[in-house]
Design a protein around this motif. Structure first.
Motif, mmCIF file in Angstrom:
data_model
loop_
_atom_site.group_PDB
_atom_site.id
_atom_site.type_symbol
_atom_site.label_atom_id
_atom_site.label_comp_id
_atom_site.label_asym_id
_atom_site.label_seq_id
_atom_site.Cartn_x
_atom_site.Cartn_y
_atom_site.Cartn_z
ATOM 1 N N GLU A 292 41.079 35.939 41.861
ATOM 2 C CA GLU A 292 41.995 35.548 41.082
ATOM 3 C C GLU A 292 41.270 34.602 40.004
ATOM 4 O O GLU A 292 40.991 33.565 40.334
ATOM 5 N N TYR B 284 42.346 33.936 49.141
ATOM 6 C CA TYR B 284 43.429 35.233 49.284
ATOM 7 C C TYR B 284 42.902 36.347 50.146
ATOM 8 O O TYR B 284 42.180 37.203 49.798
ATOM 9 N N GLU C 293 44.992 38.674 50.999
ATOM 10 C CA GLU C 293 45.504 40.229 50.803
ATOM 11 C C GLU C 293 44.763 40.956 50.022
ATOM 12 O O GLU C 293 45.282 42.158 49.764
#
Length: 130
Positions: free
Chosen positions: A56, A84, A86
Motif C-alpha cells: 500500500e 496488511y 489480506e
C-alpha cells in the motif's frame, strides 16, 4: 548481492535497510525508493537480486510492479513487506518468495533473504508471468 527496498514510509525504509545490513552478510549493496515508479527505474538500471516491496503506497500499489517492467527486467526475487495480511494470496500469485508482516523482525529478514538467495535463477519470474 544487490537489494532494493521500495516503501513510501521513510522510517520503514530506514529500519528495513538497517535490518538487512546488520543481519545479511551476503548483501553488499542496498538501494532504496520511496515509490513504485522510482523503484522500477532502479530495477532497470541496477538489476537488484532481491526487491523488498511494500504494497500500500500512494499512486501505485506494489502489486502493480509487473505492469511497469518488461520481462527482461524481471530477474529478481520479491519479498513483500506490508502491514496488511489480506494481500498475501495476490502476492504469491506474483511469485513472491516471501510475505513479511510489519513490524518486521530480524530473524524473518534473514529467513526471507536466505530463501531468496536459494531461489535466485530458479524461479524465473518472467517465465511464470508469461
Amino acid at each position: 548481492m544487490k537489494v532494493l527496498l521500495i516503501d513510501d514510509e521513510p522510517k520503514a525504509r530506514r529500519l528495513l535497510e538497517t535490518l538487512v545490513q546488520e543481519n545479511c552478510p551476503n548483501i553488499n549493496t542496498v538501494f532504496t525508493a520511496e515509490d513504485l515508479l522510482s523503484g522500477v527505474e532502479i530495477i532497470k538500471k541496477e538489476q537488484p537480486n532481491i526487491v523488498f516491496l511494500d504494497i500500500e503506497m500512494p499512486q501505485h500499489s506494489g502489486l502493480e510492479i509487473f505492469d511497469f517492467l518488461e520481462k527482461e527486467h524481471c530477474n529478481f526475487e520479491i519479498i513483500f513487506t506490508t502491514a496488511y495480511s489480506e494481500y498475501a494470496i495476490k502476492a504469491f500469485e506474483l511469485s513472491a518468495i516471501d510475505y513479511l508482516l510489519k513490524p518486521i523482525r530480524d530473524e524473518k529478514i534473514v529467513e526471507a533473504v536466505d530463501k531468496a538467495i536459494a531461489n535466485i535463477g530458479k524461479s524465473e519470474i518472467s517465465v511464470k508471468l508469461e
